[in-house]
Scaffold this motif. Structure first.
Motif, PDB file in Angstrom:
ATOM      1  N   SER A 113       0.869  -1.089  -0.222  1.00 36.95           N
ATOM      2  CA  SER A 113      -0.008  -0.107   0.091  1.00 36.95           C
ATOM      3  C   SER A 113       0.810   1.257  -0.154  1.00 36.95           C
ATOM      4  CB  SER A 113      -0.766  -0.019   1.182  1.00 36.95           C
ATOM      5  OG  SER A 113      -1.521   1.090   1.339  1.00 36.95           O
ATOM      6  N   GLU A 114       0.697   2.116  -0.771  1.00 34.73           N
ATOM      7  CA  GLU A 114       1.377   3.531  -0.883  1.00 34.73           C
ATOM      8  C   GLU A 114       1.027   4.437   0.351  1.00 34.73           C
ATOM      9  OE1 GLU A 114       1.570   6.345  -4.549  1.00 34.73           O
ATOM     10  OE2 GLU A 114      -0.459   6.551  -3.695  1.00 34.73           O
ATOM     11  N   ILE A 149       4.006   5.896   2.276  1.00 34.94           N
ATOM     12  CA  ILE A 149       4.494   7.395   2.558  1.00 34.94           C
ATOM     13  C   ILE A 149       4.796   7.645   3.962  1.00 34.94           C
ATOM     14  CG2 ILE A 149       3.450   9.500   2.236  1.00 34.94           C
ATOM     15  CD1 ILE A 149       2.053   8.730  -0.314  1.00 34.94           C
ATOM     16  N   LYS A 164       1.464  13.267   3.525  1.00 36.28           N
ATOM     17  CA  LYS A 164       0.894  12.961   2.213  1.00 36.28           C
ATOM     18  C   LYS A 164       0.949  14.101   1.197  1.00 36.28           C
ATOM     19  CE  LYS A 164      -3.353  10.738   0.420  1.00 36.28           C
ATOM     20  NZ  LYS A 164      -4.669   9.986   0.813  1.00 36.28           N
ATOM     21  N   GLU A 176       8.671  11.282  -4.386  1.00 42.50           N
ATOM     22  CA  GLU A 176       7.883  10.281  -4.917  1.00 42.50           C
ATOM     23  C   GLU A 176       8.665   9.200  -5.791  1.00 42.50           C
ATOM     24  OE1 GLU A 176       4.029  11.014  -7.486  1.00 42.50           O
ATOM     25  OE2 GLU A 176       4.661  13.144  -7.313  1.00 42.50           O
ATOM     26  N   ARG A 191       8.212   5.272  -4.797  1.00 40.88           N
ATOM     27  CA  ARG A 191       8.006   4.630  -6.048  1.00 40.88           C
ATOM     28  C   ARG A 191       8.897   3.300  -6.165  1.00 40.88           C
ATOM     29  NH1 ARG A 191       6.449   8.917  -9.318  1.00 40.88           N
ATOM     30  NH2 ARG A 191       8.461   8.783 -10.375  1.00 40.88           N
ATOM     31  N   LEU A 248       8.320   0.705  -3.450  1.00 40.13           N
ATOM     32  CA  LEU A 248       7.079   0.020  -3.628  1.00 40.13           C
ATOM     33  C   LEU A 248       7.454  -1.116  -4.820  1.00 40.13           C
ATOM     34  CD1 LEU A 248       4.368   2.691  -3.694  1.00 40.13           C
ATOM     35  CD2 LEU A 248       4.640   1.075  -2.200  1.00 40.13           C
ATOM     36  N   ALA A 257      -1.533   1.669  -5.452  1.00 43.48           N
ATOM     37  CA  ALA A 257      -0.944   2.968  -5.557  1.00 43.48           C
ATOM     38  C   ALA A 257      -1.629   3.579  -6.844  1.00 43.48           C
ATOM     39  CB  ALA A 257       0.494   2.778  -5.593  1.00 43.48           C
ATOM     40  N   ASN A 272       0.229   4.798  -9.539  1.00 46.09           N
ATOM     41  CA  ASN A 272       0.645   3.935 -10.772  1.00 46.09           C
ATOM     42  C   ASN A 272       0.290   4.667 -12.049  1.00 46.09           C
ATOM     43  OD1 ASN A 272       1.897   1.872  -9.087  1.00 46.09           O
ATOM     44  ND2 ASN A 272      -0.011   0.844  -9.141  1.00 46.09           N
TER      45      ASN A 272
END
Length: 300
Positions: free
Chosen positions: A36-37, A41, A48, A58, A62, A65, A83, A85
């Motif tokens: 999960s993004e 984070i 956020k 970011e 990324r 992830l 996410a 994406n």
């Protein structure tokens, strides 16, 4: 083994769909990893809206992830990447990685109109759109319930590159709107009743043949990082040529040693996990340069 890439506008219901898929596949006896993004984070130490306002932050999350998703790929598990994406090049990287791992993959696009997504976004903190400024301390809220600011929301929507079923890296594509029921059976069939695409030359990982491969891999990548840092130290800010690589390292001039070594460790872990080797190790420099450029360049 299979990977489900969830994509969609901010506040389009991605996590809701991820949890529905998790419940469904677990009911069918599958082990599920939900990446999960919303968890990544705050784990990285960011708020956020601060996170989405900084492209470097970011890129870092990324990359984490993607590494986590690929690390968890195996023959028994379902990996759900929850996410935004929103970058098609990033989704293409995931496609190539799952293809190299001889896994299956599908994309779930959470479709929603902008106005409705904004309404969902505002309902997260129980205030009207014009009152979002009242929520000052995001650390007091669960990250999944934190609302995007208007500026961040509009920026993400504008940058979003919608998945298309005619693109091989987004296919098979399933589209779900807020009031729809998920196509659970079709998603299951796409992942478990179809054959993985055969690796091609660009994604095929040759078998390991050298007993000291890990040692040599570490040495070669460390030499490349040292060459890049040495070039930056003497003022070379452009592409850096690397021995035994036909392409040059093209990364931001302000890239630090810590950041480069962090990417080097990710490359080492991925290579060891998937045995991305060659009999003579002669392709390692070019593969590592491609990895650096992909994760640090303008399109990463």
């Amino acid at each position: 083994m299979p990977l489900i890439v969830i994509s969609g506008f901010p506040a389009s219901g991605k996590t809701k769909r991820a949890l529905e898929l998790k419940s469904y596949f677990e009911s069918r006896g599958k082990r599920v990893h939900h990446i999960s993004e919303n968890k990544a984070i705050p784990k990285a130490g960011f708020h956020k809206n601060v996170y989405f306002a900084d492209s470097q932050k970011e890129k870092m999350v990324r990359s984490d992830l993607k590494s986590e998703a690929l690390r968890l790929l195996d023959k028994e598990s379902v990996v759900i990447l929850d996410a935004g994406n929103y970058i098609k090049g990033y989704r293409y990287e995931l496609f190539c990685a799952t293809k190299a791992a001889r896994s299956t993959q599908c994309t779930l696009f959470c479709g929603v109109q902008n106005d409705r997504a904004w309404e969902f976004n505002c309902s997260r903190c129980g205030v009207e759109p014009e009152d979002l400024s009242k929520v000052e301390d995001e650390s007091l809220l669960d990250n999944s319930n934190i609302a995007y600011s208007k500026e961040i929301f509009e920026g993400l929507c504008m940058r979003f590159e919608e998945p298309h079923g005619n693109c091989r890296w987004d296919s098979p594509l399933f589209v779900s709107f807020p009031d729809d029921e998920l196509e659970f059976e079709n998603i299951y069939s796409a992942l478990f009743e179809s054959k993985p695409l055969p690796p091609n030359q660009s994604t095929q990982n040759p078998p390991l043949s050298s007993t000291n491969y890990v040692f040599e891999l570490d040495r070669l990548t460390q030499e490349i990082v040292s060459d890049v840092l040495a070039a930056r130290k003497i003022g070379i800010l452009g592409p850096v040529p690397i021995k035994n690589s036909q392409i040059k390292v093209e990364i931001p001039g302000n890239m630090t040693a810590i950041q480069l070594n962090r990417l080097r460790r990710q490359f080492l872990n991925y290579s060891k996990l998937h045995h991305a080797t060659t009999s003579t190790l002669d392709k390692v420099p070019q593969l590592f340069v491609q990895f650096l450029n992909s994760n640090c360049g303008s399109g990463s």
